[in-house]
Motif scaffolding. Structure first.
Motif, PDB file in Angstrom:
ATOM      1  N   MET A 100       0.784  -1.258  -0.092  1.00  0.00           N
ATOM      2  CA  MET A 100      -0.030   0.012  -0.003  1.00  0.00           C
ATOM      3  C   MET A 100       0.939   1.232   0.079  1.00  0.00           C
ATOM      4  SD  MET A 100      -3.058  -1.095   2.647  1.00  0.00           S
ATOM      5  CE  MET A 100      -3.721   0.678   2.740  1.00  0.00           C
ATOM      6  N   LEU A 101       1.883   1.260   0.979  1.00  0.00           N
ATOM      7  CA  LEU A 101       2.857   2.565   1.061  1.00  0.00           C
ATOM      8  C   LEU A 101       3.543   2.611  -0.395  1.00  0.00           C
ATOM      9  CD1 LEU A 101       3.943   2.112   4.421  1.00  0.00           C
ATOM     10  CD2 LEU A 101       2.010   3.717   3.717  1.00  0.00           C
ATOM     11  N   ASN A 102       4.279   1.493  -0.816  1.00  0.00           N
ATOM     12  CA  ASN A 102       4.912   1.569  -1.961  1.00  0.00           C
ATOM     13  C   ASN A 102       3.987   1.973  -3.013  1.00  0.00           C
ATOM     14  OD1 ASN A 102       7.991   1.215  -3.167  1.00  0.00           O
ATOM     15  ND2 ASN A 102       6.570  -0.138  -4.443  1.00  0.00           N
ATOM     16  N   GLY A 103       2.854   1.338  -3.137  1.00  0.00           N
ATOM     17  CA  GLY A 103       2.162   1.372  -4.491  1.00  0.00           C
ATOM     18  C   GLY A 103       1.507   2.827  -4.389  1.00  0.00           C
ATOM     19  N   PHE A 104       0.922   3.352  -3.307  1.00  0.00           N
ATOM     20  CA  PHE A 104       0.694   4.937  -3.014  1.00  0.00           C
ATOM     21  C   PHE A 104       1.710   5.817  -3.762  1.00  0.00           C
ATOM     22  CE2 PHE A 104       0.067   8.839  -0.723  1.00  0.00           C
ATOM     23  CZ  PHE A 104      -1.408   9.074  -1.340  1.00  0.00           C
ATOM     24  N   ALA A 105       3.014   5.586  -3.203  1.00  0.00           N
ATOM     25  CA  ALA A 105       4.190   6.414  -3.653  1.00  0.00           C
ATOM     26  C   ALA A 105       4.382   6.271  -5.284  1.00  0.00           C
ATOM     27  CB  ALA A 105       5.343   5.825  -2.845  1.00  0.00           C
ATOM     28  N   TYR A 106       4.222   5.387  -5.718  1.00  0.00           N
ATOM     29  CA  TYR A 106       4.284   4.851  -7.170  1.00  0.00           C
ATOM     30  C   TYR A 106       3.365   5.784  -7.906  1.00  0.00           C
ATOM     31  CZ  TYR A 106       4.567   2.477 -11.605  1.00  0.00           C
ATOM     32  OH  TYR A 106       4.733   2.225 -12.886  1.00  0.00           O
ATOM     33  N   LEU A 107       1.960   5.524  -7.576  1.00  0.00           N
ATOM     34  CA  LEU A 107       1.069   6.391  -8.149  1.00  0.00           C
ATOM     35  C   LEU A 107       1.232   8.068  -8.199  1.00  0.00           C
ATOM     36  CD1 LEU A 107      -2.265   4.287  -7.061  1.00  0.00           C
ATOM     37  CD2 LEU A 107      -0.884   4.247  -9.224  1.00  0.00           C
ATOM     38  N   VAL A 108       1.446   8.368  -6.842  1.00  0.00           N
ATOM     39  CA  VAL A 108       1.452   9.675  -6.872  1.00  0.00           C
ATOM     40  C   VAL A 108       2.760  10.360  -7.785  1.00  0.00           C
ATOM     41  CG1 VAL A 108       1.955  11.597  -5.188  1.00  0.00           C
ATOM     42  CG2 VAL A 108       0.491   9.889  -4.578  1.00  0.00           C
ATOM     43  N   THR A 109       3.938   9.367  -7.501  1.00  0.00           N
ATOM     44  CA  THR A 109       5.020   9.861  -8.279  1.00  0.00           C
ATOM     45  C   THR A 109       4.881   9.822  -9.685  1.00  0.00           C
ATOM     46  OG1 THR A 109       6.573   9.152  -6.642  1.00  0.00           O
ATOM     47  CG2 THR A 109       7.634   9.657  -8.665  1.00  0.00           C
ATOM     48  N   GLY A 110       4.320   8.697 -10.141  1.00  0.00           N
ATOM     49  CA  GLY A 110       3.831   8.666 -11.583  1.00  0.00           C
ATOM     50  C   GLY A 110       2.824   9.657 -12.107  1.00  0.00           C
ATOM     51  N   LEU A 111       1.975  10.213 -11.247  1.00  0.00           N
ATOM     52  CA  LEU A 111       1.129  11.251 -11.768  1.00  0.00           C
ATOM     53  C   LEU A 111       1.759  12.591 -11.685  1.00  0.00           C
ATOM     54  CD1 LEU A 111      -2.243  10.075  -9.805  1.00  0.00           C
ATOM     55  CD2 LEU A 111      -1.783  10.354 -12.316  1.00  0.00           C
ATOM     56  N   VAL A 112       2.497  13.002 -10.624  1.00  0.00           N
ATOM     57  CA  VAL A 112       3.213  14.136 -10.462  1.00  0.00           C
ATOM     58  C   VAL A 112       4.260  14.475 -11.680  1.00  0.00           C
ATOM     59  CG1 VAL A 112       4.897  15.410  -9.152  1.00  0.00           C
ATOM     60  CG2 VAL A 112       2.857  14.220  -8.029  1.00  0.00           C
ATOM     61  N   THR A 113       4.931  13.212 -11.972  1.00  0.00           N
ATOM     62  CA  THR A 113       6.048  13.542 -12.849  1.00  0.00           C
ATOM     63  C   THR A 113       5.697  13.359 -14.304  1.00  0.00           C
ATOM     64  OG1 THR A 113       6.818  11.174 -12.934  1.00  0.00           O
ATOM     65  CG2 THR A 113       7.639  12.456 -11.444  1.00  0.00           C
ATOM     66  N   GLY A 114       4.453  13.071 -14.405  1.00  0.00           N
ATOM     67  CA  GLY A 114       3.712  13.114 -15.737  1.00  0.00           C
ATOM     68  C   GLY A 114       4.103  11.665 -16.408  1.00  0.00           C
ATOM     69  N   ARG A 115       4.765  10.831 -15.774  1.00  0.00           N
ATOM     70  CA  ARG A 115       5.135   9.470 -16.485  1.00  0.00           C
ATOM     71  C   ARG A 115       4.179   8.611 -16.998  1.00  0.00           C
ATOM     72  NH1 ARG A 115       9.486   5.681 -16.917  1.00  0.00           N
ATOM     73  NH2 ARG A 115       8.562   3.647 -16.729  1.00  0.00           N
ATOM     74  N   PHE A 116       2.977   8.582 -15.980  1.00  0.00           N
ATOM     75  CA  PHE A 116       1.834   7.993 -16.559  1.00  0.00           C
ATOM     76  C   PHE A 116       1.068   8.577 -17.873  1.00  0.00           C
ATOM     77  CE2 PHE A 116       0.922   6.167 -11.966  1.00  0.00           C
ATOM     78  CZ  PHE A 116       1.882   5.393 -12.211  1.00  0.00           C
ATOM     79  N   ARG A 133       2.730  10.388 -19.938  1.00  0.00           N
ATOM     80  CA  ARG A 133       3.526  10.085 -21.221  1.00  0.00           C
ATOM     81  C   ARG A 133       3.601   8.642 -21.850  1.00  0.00           C
ATOM     82  NH1 ARG A 133       6.994  13.037 -17.965  1.00  0.00           N
ATOM     83  NH2 ARG A 133       8.317  10.955 -17.638  1.00  0.00           N
ATOM     84  N   LYS A 134       3.598   7.684 -20.674  1.00  0.00           N
ATOM     85  CA  LYS A 134       3.563   6.256 -21.210  1.00  0.00           C
ATOM     86  C   LYS A 134       2.318   5.611 -21.514  1.00  0.00           C
ATOM     87  CE  LYS A 134       8.173   5.208 -20.342  1.00  0.00           C
ATOM     88  NZ  LYS A 134       8.993   4.572 -21.116  1.00  0.00           N
ATOM     89  N   LEU A 135       1.256   5.863 -20.750  1.00  0.00           N
ATOM     90  CA  LEU A 135      -0.004   5.240 -21.058  1.00  0.00           C
ATOM     91  C   LEU A 135      -0.935   5.793 -21.523  1.00  0.00           C
ATOM     92  CD1 LEU A 135       0.008   3.835 -17.137  1.00  0.00           C
ATOM     93  CD2 LEU A 135       0.790   2.734 -19.113  1.00  0.00           C
ATOM     94  N   LEU A 136      -0.614   6.919 -22.070  1.00  0.00           N
ATOM     95  CA  LEU A 136      -1.761   7.779 -22.965  1.00  0.00           C
ATOM     96  C   LEU A 136      -1.070   8.379 -24.163  1.00  0.00           C
ATOM     97  CD1 LEU A 136      -3.695   9.611 -20.054  1.00  0.00           C
ATOM     98  CD2 LEU A 136      -4.334   7.548 -21.266  1.00  0.00           C
ATOM     99  N   PRO A 137      -1.910   8.272 -25.370  1.00  0.00           N
ATOM    100  CA  PRO A 137      -3.182   8.072 -25.484  1.00  0.00           C
ATOM    101  C   PRO A 137      -3.174   6.629 -25.910  1.00  0.00           C
ATOM    102  CG  PRO A 137      -2.430   9.071 -27.636  1.00  0.00           C
ATOM    103  CD  PRO A 137      -1.352   8.927 -26.666  1.00  0.00           C
TER     104      PRO A 137
END
Length: 209
Positions: free
Chosen positions: A81-97, A99-103
């Motif tokens: 939970m802690l690591n997954g939450f950190a991963y989601l937040v970092t992925g959203l903040v950095t814009g990685r998600f 860039r990588k997953l859209l469109p």
């Protein structure tokens, strides 16, 4: 000579290009370890009160008995939970998600799936995900969120009764949790097979390049 030099420069650049940044690699392997512990201990918990007419072999479970499995499960739960939450937040903040997953579109998924099934899907550019990869990663993120929510609803069904009600009732939450676990296992199998078929992707997740 200039064309050869340009080719050598391109190859050198591709070899030194960072495909997976350090934070992605660290969180990826922590998530992998936590998920494996949760799956194996979850199978032991399942064996104590099975939903279907089968049990998991003791050799692939973790915890030896129900109490031990619960301890492993809860410990791995907090890590995930802690690591997954950190991963989601970092992925959203950095814009990685983004860039990588859209469109992503149904037509692109169908086209890349056909290419993959006929072994015509290119793996030259590891920095970009194809549509099938995008769908799998978006799907496993959604499944991961649901598996955490169903797990919490089973852990504290009285205190989190509102969460239990989202899935109907406690037994329904157990079935949803089991289905999510099965989907995660299927994802892991596909993920490992693809890593073996494209070894450089595994190398990138270890050393980043």
């Amino acid at each position: 000579m200039s064309s050869i030099a340009a080719t050598d420069t391109t190859i050198s650049t591709s070899r030194t290009k960072v495909i997976q940044p350090a934070w992605v690699r660290v969180m990826h392997w922590i998530n992998a370890a936590a998920m494996i512990m949760m799956i194996m201990s979850g199978w032991q918990i399942y064996n104590a009160s099975p939903l279907f007419d089968f049990r998991f072999d003791h050799s692939i479970t973790l915890g030896s008995w129900l109490g031990g499995a619960l301890l492993w499960h809860f410990a791995a739960m907090w890590l995930l939970m802690l690591n997954g939450f950190a991963y989601l937040v970092t992925g959203l903040v950095t814009g990685r998600f983004r860039r990588k997953l859209l469109p992503i579109s149904p037509s692109s998924v169908i086209a890349d799936l056909k290419a993959a099934l006929t072994f015509k899907l290119s793996h030259d550019d590891l920095s970009a995900y194809n549509a099938v990869q995008k769908l799998l990663y978006l799907g496993i993120i959604a499944v991961g969120i649901v598996v955490v929510l169903t797990g919490l609803s089973m852990w504290k069904p009285v205190q989190l009764h509102w969460l239990v009600s989202l899935f109907g009732d406690y037994p329904a939450a157990r079935y949803v949790h089991f289905v999510c676990m099965a989907l995660i296992c299927a994802f892991l199998v596909i993920h490992i097979v693809l890593a073996l078929l494209v070894p450089k992707s595994l190398r990138a997740m270890i050393i980043g390049r």
